[in-house]
Motif scaffolding. Structure first.
Motif, PDB file in Angstrom:
ATOM      1  N   GLY A 117       0.796  -1.223   0.000  1.00  0.00           N
ATOM      2  CA  GLY A 117       0.000   0.000   0.000  1.00  0.00           C
ATOM      3  C   GLY A 117       0.828   1.271   0.000  1.00  0.00           C
ATOM      4  O   GLY A 117       0.313   2.356  -0.276  1.00  0.00           O
ATOM      5  N   ARG A 118       2.137   1.166   0.276  1.00  0.00           N
ATOM      6  CA  ARG A 118       2.979   2.363   0.254  1.00  0.00           C
ATOM      7  C   ARG A 118       3.048   3.009  -1.124  1.00  0.00           C
ATOM      8  O   ARG A 118       3.324   4.198  -1.241  1.00  0.00           O
ATOM      9  N   ARG A 119       2.811   2.229  -2.155  1.00  0.00           N
ATOM     10  CA  ARG A 119       2.884   2.789  -3.507  1.00  0.00           C
ATOM     11  C   ARG A 119       1.780   3.828  -3.741  1.00  0.00           C
ATOM     12  O   ARG A 119       1.847   4.611  -4.689  1.00  0.00           O
ATOM     13  N   ARG A 403       8.793   2.681 -12.118  1.00  0.00           N
ATOM     14  CA  ARG A 403       9.106   1.278 -12.332  1.00  0.00           C
ATOM     15  C   ARG A 403       7.854   0.433 -12.165  1.00  0.00           C
ATOM     16  O   ARG A 403       6.933   0.804 -11.449  1.00  0.00           O
ATOM     17  N   THR A 404       7.860  -0.743 -12.781  1.00  0.00           N
ATOM     18  CA  THR A 404       6.696  -1.617 -12.713  1.00  0.00           C
ATOM     19  C   THR A 404       7.120  -2.998 -12.237  1.00  0.00           C
ATOM     20  O   THR A 404       8.300  -3.339 -12.212  1.00  0.00           O
ATOM     21  N   GLY A 405       6.101  -3.814 -11.878  1.00  0.00           N
ATOM     22  CA  GLY A 405       6.350  -5.188 -11.488  1.00  0.00           C
ATOM     23  C   GLY A 405       7.246  -5.292 -10.264  1.00  0.00           C
ATOM     24  O   GLY A 405       7.205  -4.466  -9.358  1.00  0.00           O
ATOM     25  N   LEU A 406       8.100  -6.312 -10.259  1.00  0.00           N
ATOM     26  CA  LEU A 406       8.991  -6.526  -9.125  1.00  0.00           C
ATOM     27  C   LEU A 406      10.107  -5.496  -9.063  1.00  0.00           C
ATOM     28  O   LEU A 406      10.836  -5.436  -8.062  1.00  0.00           O
ATOM     29  N   THR A 410       8.108  -0.789  -3.794  1.00  0.00           N
ATOM     30  CA  THR A 410       7.071  -1.228  -2.848  1.00  0.00           C
ATOM     31  C   THR A 410       6.709  -2.692  -3.047  1.00  0.00           C
ATOM     32  O   THR A 410       6.486  -3.424  -2.077  1.00  0.00           O
ATOM     33  N   THR A 411       6.658  -3.143  -4.311  1.00  0.00           N
ATOM     34  CA  THR A 411       6.343  -4.550  -4.573  1.00  0.00           C
ATOM     35  C   THR A 411       7.454  -5.452  -4.067  1.00  0.00           C
ATOM     36  O   THR A 411       7.209  -6.475  -3.415  1.00  0.00           O
ATOM     37  N   ARG A 412       8.707  -5.057  -4.359  1.00  0.00           N
ATOM     38  CA  ARG A 412       9.838  -5.862  -3.895  1.00  0.00           C
ATOM     39  C   ARG A 412       9.860  -5.935  -2.371  1.00  0.00           C
ATOM     40  O   ARG A 412      10.048  -7.008  -1.786  1.00  0.00           O
ATOM     41  N   ALA A 413       9.641  -4.790  -1.707  1.00  0.00           N
ATOM     42  CA  ALA A 413       9.653  -4.772  -0.242  1.00  0.00           C
ATOM     43  C   ALA A 413       8.521  -5.626   0.317  1.00  0.00           C
ATOM     44  O   ALA A 413       8.695  -6.323   1.334  1.00  0.00           O
TER      45      ALA A 413
END
Length: 745
Positions: A117-119, A403-406, A410-413
C-alpha cells in the motif's frame, strides 16, 4: 528589565526552535501522549478493564503516528478511513485467534498488503500501518471472539480521541509548521555565525574543535533548508511565494557556508580547501594570526557579531539595527572595504553578502520593510532583491519514469517482508507459542524506510541493542511500579513521549523506550516476568535475523548496488546543475536552477543515508568506511560549488552590473564531461572511461581573451567555484577507481 526579559525569552525560543525545527518532534510526542491520555480517561469513565485500557492506548498510538499527510483535511479523511480498517483488522484477528494456521496465513497476507500500500502515497502507507498495528494489538492482548464488542469499542474511542487531540488540542497547520521551520533556520543560522566567530578566535589547540562546530552548524543549517523545501508547497499561499522563499533560503545557506570557508581560509597559513568543511574528522589546516593590521581583525570580529545580531533580531526594527545593516551591506562595495590583506577583505565581502542574504530573507518572510534609513548601498541591495523577486517564474517539473512489477520498490519490499515474516512466524512459534508476534513486529519494522540489505542489517542491530538495554530498564521500572496501575500508565505516557521525541534522532534510543514501556504494559496485564523480557530479546534477534535473510535472498538489493545507483543519480544531477548554471553564466537562456540544485541536494541526502552501513562504527571494513566518507565529503564539496554557481547564475537576468561571460562555456566542458565520465564508470565497471586533466580554467579563459580585460569580480568568484569543482571532480575519480589521464604536454 522588560527588554532583558524579552531577550532571554527570545534566546530560549531560538534554542528550542534550533533543537527541534518546526517543533515537529514535540508535536508528535504531545499528540500521541495526549491521544492516549484522553483515551484512557474516556475508557476509565466507561469502566473498562485494564486489558481494554491497554488496547485503547495502543490503538490511539497507532491512529496518531500512522498519519503523515500535511494538510488537515487529508489527515481527517485518512483518519476516517482508518477506523473501519482498524475495526476489520481487530475483528479478523479475534475471530482467527484459535485458528493458528489460517490466522498466520492471513497475517502474512495482511503484511504484504500493508507494505504494498505504500505505492499509493501517505494515505496508503497510513492505512497499511493501522491495519498491521491493530492486528498486532489484538495478538498482544490475546483477544478472542467474546471480547470483540468491547475491543472494537475501545478502538473506536481511541480513534475519536486521536482526532480530538490532533485537530483541537494540538493542531498544526502547514503554514504554522513552515513558520516554525523558518524560525529554526534563523536560529541555526545565528548558531553557525557564532561558530564562525569562535573559529576566528580559536587558538592552535582549539581550532579542530571550532572547525567541527562549524561543520555541524553547516550541516544542521542545510538540514533545516531541506525541511523547509519539503513544506513550501503546502505552507505557502501560491507557487510564486514558495519559489521566493526557496530562493532566499538558498541564498542565505550558500552565503553562510561561503563565509565559514572564507574565515577558515583567512586564518590558514597555506589556504583552506572546501573539502575541509565537509569531511568529518578532517584536521584543520595550520592557523595563525589574521594577516594585516590588528585593527582590521577587531573590526571583523565586531562585524561578525553584528551579523549574528541581524540574524537573531531579523523581525525587529529600529535605527540602530538599520545602521548596523547599512554598514555590513556597504562591504559589497569595493571602496568600503577596510585596509587589510586580500584574504581578510574577502571575509568582509562575505559578511556583506551574508547581510544581503539576511535582508532578502527578511523581506521574503516578513514583507516590505521601512526604507527611510537606507544608504545608497542598502538601496541598491533592495533594488537587486526586488528585481529578482519580479523575475520569479514557476516551472513544472517533469514526472520521473515509474518502475513496474517486481522492479517497483514497494512490490519488492512487500515480497521481502512477507517472506521474512513467514520465517519469523515459524521461528517465533518455536520460541513461544504465545508471544511469537514480537519476531514478526521486528521483521516488519526493520524494513520500514530501508532499501538495501546493509541498511536493514544496521537497523536490526540498532533495534536489538535498544531492546537489550530496554529490557534492563523494564525490569527496574516494573519492580518499582509493582501493581500501581495509574503510576504505571503515567510512566508509559512519559516513555511514549520520549520514544516519539527521540525517534528522528536515534533509532536505538527509540527501541530502548519502546521496550521499557512494554515491560510496564506486561506489568499492567499481570503477565510480567523476567522470562518474558528475555524472550522479548530473543524474539527481537530472531525477527531481525529473518529480515536480513529475506533481504539478502529474496529480490536482494545489496548495499553496493544501492549506493552505486544513488551515486550515479548524484553525479547526473551534479552535471545537470553545473552545465545549466554555466550555460546561463555564458549568456544562454534562463533555466530552473534552484529546483535542479535542490534535486541534487535530495539525491545527495539519499546517498548519505544509504552509505550508513558502510560508515557505521562497527563495520569491520575500515578502509572501505574511510573511502565512503571521503567520497561523500567530495560530493558535498562539489554540491556546494554547484549551488554557488546556480545562485550566481540566478542573478544574471536582474543585475545589470553582472554580465555573462561567453568564455565560461568552453572552459568548463572538461569538468562536465568528467562528471558524466565518472557516472558512466559507476554504472558500468567495464566502461572505457577516462577522466582528463589539463590547464586551469582561469588559464583557459586568459588564452581565449586576447585583447580583452582579464575578468571582473563576479567572473573571478565564478572561476574560484569552477576551479574547486574541477579539482574535486578529478579527486573523486581516484577513490572510485576511474583512470585519470595525465595532462598532454
Amino acid at each position: 528589565m522588560r527588554t532583558a526579559g524579552r531577550s532571554v525569552r527570545a534566546r530560549l525560543k531560538d534554542r528550542v526552535a534550533a533543537s527541534d525545527p518546526g517543533l515537529l518532534r514535540l508535536t508528535a510526542g504531545l499528540r500521541t501522549v495526549g491521544a492516549i491520555a484522553l483515551t484512557l480517561a474516556v475508557l476509565t469513565v466507561l469502566r473498562s478493564d485494564v486489558t481494554h485500557l491497554v488496547a485503547g492506548a495502543m490503538a490511539a498510538m497507532a491512529a496518531t503516528f500512522a498519519i503523515r499527510e500535511k494538510q488537515p483535511a487529508a489527515q481527517a479523511v485518512t483518519l476516517a478511513l482508518g477506523l473501519p480498517v482498524a475495526l476489520a483488522s481487530v475483528s479478523l484477528a479475534a475471530v482467527l485467534h484459535t485458528r493458528v494456521v489460517v490466522g498466520d496465513v492471513f497475517f502474512v497476507v495482511l503484511i504484504f498488503c500493508a507494505v504494498y500500500g505504500r505505492r499509493f502515497g501517505d494515505r496508503g502507507t497510513a492505512l497499511g500501518l493501522i491495519a498491521f498495528q491493530v492486528y498486532f494489538l489484538s495478538l498482544f492482548v490475546g483477544a478472542g471472539p467474546s471480547a470483540l464488542p468491547e475491543l472494537c469499542g475501545a478502538v473506536a474511542v481511541a480513534f475519536v480521541c486521536s482526532a480530538v487531540v490532533r485537530f483541537a488540542v494540538v493542531p498544526a497547520t502547514p503554514a504554522r509548521v513552515l513558520l516554525g521551520l523558518r524560525r529554526a533556520f534563523r536560529a541555526r543560522l545565528a548558531q553557525l555565525v557564532t561558530a564562525q566567530i569562535d573559529l576566528l578566535d580559536a587558538g592552535p589547540d582549539e581550532v579542530d574543535k571550532a572547525l567541527e562546530a562549524v561543520r555541524d552548524g553547516t550541516a544542521r543549517l542545510h538540514e533545516t533548508a531541506m525541511m523547509i523545501q519539503g513544506r513550501l508547497e503546502e505552507g505557502t499561499p501560491d507557487e510564486s511565494v514558495a519559489r521566493l522563499v526557496q530562493r532566499r533560503i538558498a541564498d542565505a545557506e550558500i552565503a553562510a557556508e561561503r563565509l565559514g570557508l572564507l574565515v577558515l581560509s583567512a586564518r590558514s597559513a597555506e589556504g583552506a580547501d572546501t573539502l575541509t568543511l565537509h569531511l568529518p574528522g578532517a584536521p584543520a589546516p595550520s592557523v595563525g594570526r589574521l594577516p594585516g593590521p590588528d585593527q582590521a581583525t577587531g573590526t571583523l570580529r565586531r562585524d561578525l557579531m553584528a551579523l549574528r545580531m541581524l540574524v537573531e533580531r531579523a523581525g525587529d526594527a529600529g535605527t540602530g539595527l538599520s545602521q548596523v545593516r547599512n554598514r555590513l551591506l556597504g562591504y559589497r562595495e569595493e571602496e568600503n572595504l577596510p585596509p587589510a590583506a586580500r584574504p581578510v577583505q574577502d571575509v568582509f565581502r562575505g559578511v556583506g553578502e551574508a547581510a544581503r542574504a539576511v535582508l532578502g530573507l527578511r523581506i521574503a518572510l516578513d514583507g516590505p520593510q521601512d526604507e527611510s534609513d537606507d544608504t545608497p548601498a542598502t538601496a541598491r541591495s533592495r533594488e537587486e532583491l526586488d528585481a529578482e523577486d519580479a523575475a520569479i517564474d514557476a516551472e513544472e517539473s517533469e514526472p520521473e519514469e515509474e518502475r513496474t512489477g517486481l522492479r517497483r520498490p514497494t512490490t519488492r519490499a512487500a515480497v521481502q517482508v512477507s517472506v521474512g515474516s513467514t520465517l519469523a512466524i515459524v521461528g517465533g512459534e518455536l520460541l513461544s507459542a504465545q508471544r511469537w508476534y514480537w519476531a514478526v513486529l521486528t521483521c516488519w519494522i526493520v524494513f520500514l524506510n530501508t532499501a538495501s540489505t546493509g541498511e536493514i542489517l544496521v537497523k536490526g542491530y540498532r533495534r536489538l541493542l535498544g531492546t537489550v538495554f530496554g529490557v534492563v530498564a523494564g525490569i527496574v521500572l516494573a519492580g518499582l511500579v509493582g501493581r500501581h496501575t495509574w503510576t504505571a500508565f503515567a510512566l508509559v505516557l512519559l516513555l511514549i513521549f520520549a520514544m516519539f521525541y527521540t525517534a528522528p534522532l536515534s533509532y536505538t534510543l527509540m527501541s530502548f523506550f519502546v521496550t521499557a514501556m512494554l515491560g510496564l504494559l506486561y506489568t499492567l496485564l499481570h503477565t510480567y516476568s523476567l522470562d518474558v523480557l528475555v524472550l522479548r530479546v530473543e524474539e527481537t534477534a530472531l525477527g531481525a535475523a529473518c529480515g536480513v535473510v529475506a533481504a539478502a535472498l529474496v529480490l536482494p538489493v545489496n548495499t553496493d548496488r544501492r549506493t552505486n545507483e544513488l551515486l550515479g543519480t548524484v553525479l547526473e544531477r551534479l552535471a545537470d546543475v553545473t552545465d545549466a548554471a554555466v550555460g546561463q553564466l555564458s549568456g544562454g537562456p534562463a533555466d530552473d536552477l534552484l529546483d535542479r540544485a535542490r534535486d541534487l541536494d535530495q539525491a545527495l541526502a539519499d546517498l548519505r543515508a544509504a552509505t550508513q552501513p558502510l560508515t557505521h562504527p562497527v563495520t569491520p571494513l575500515r578502509a572501505r568506511r574511510s573511502t565512503a566518507r571521503y567520497v561523500v565529503a567530495l560530493l558535498e564539496t562539489c554540491a556546494y560549488h554547484a549551488r554557488s554557481l546556480a545562485a550566481t547564475a540566478e542573478l544574471l537576468p536582474t543585475h545589470p552590473s553582472i554580465a555573462a561571460d561567453p568564455r565560461l562555456r568552453g572552459a568548463t566542458r572538461r569538468t562536465v564531461r568528467n562528471i558524466r565520465t565518472i557516472a558512466e564508470r559507476v554504472a558500468d565497471e567495464d566502461a572505457a572511461a577516462v577522466v582528463t586533466t589539463g590547464p586551469s580554467i582561469a588559464s583557459l579563459l586568459e588564452s581565449d581573451a586576447s585583447g580583452t580585460s582579464r575578468y571582473g569580480r563576479i567572473t573571478d568568484r565564478v572561476l574560484r567555484h569552477l576551479e574547486r569543482l574541477d579539482e574535486a571532480v578529478v579527486g573523486l575519480a581516484r577513490p572510485l577507481k576511474v583512470p585519470v589521464a595525465a595532462p598532454r604536454g
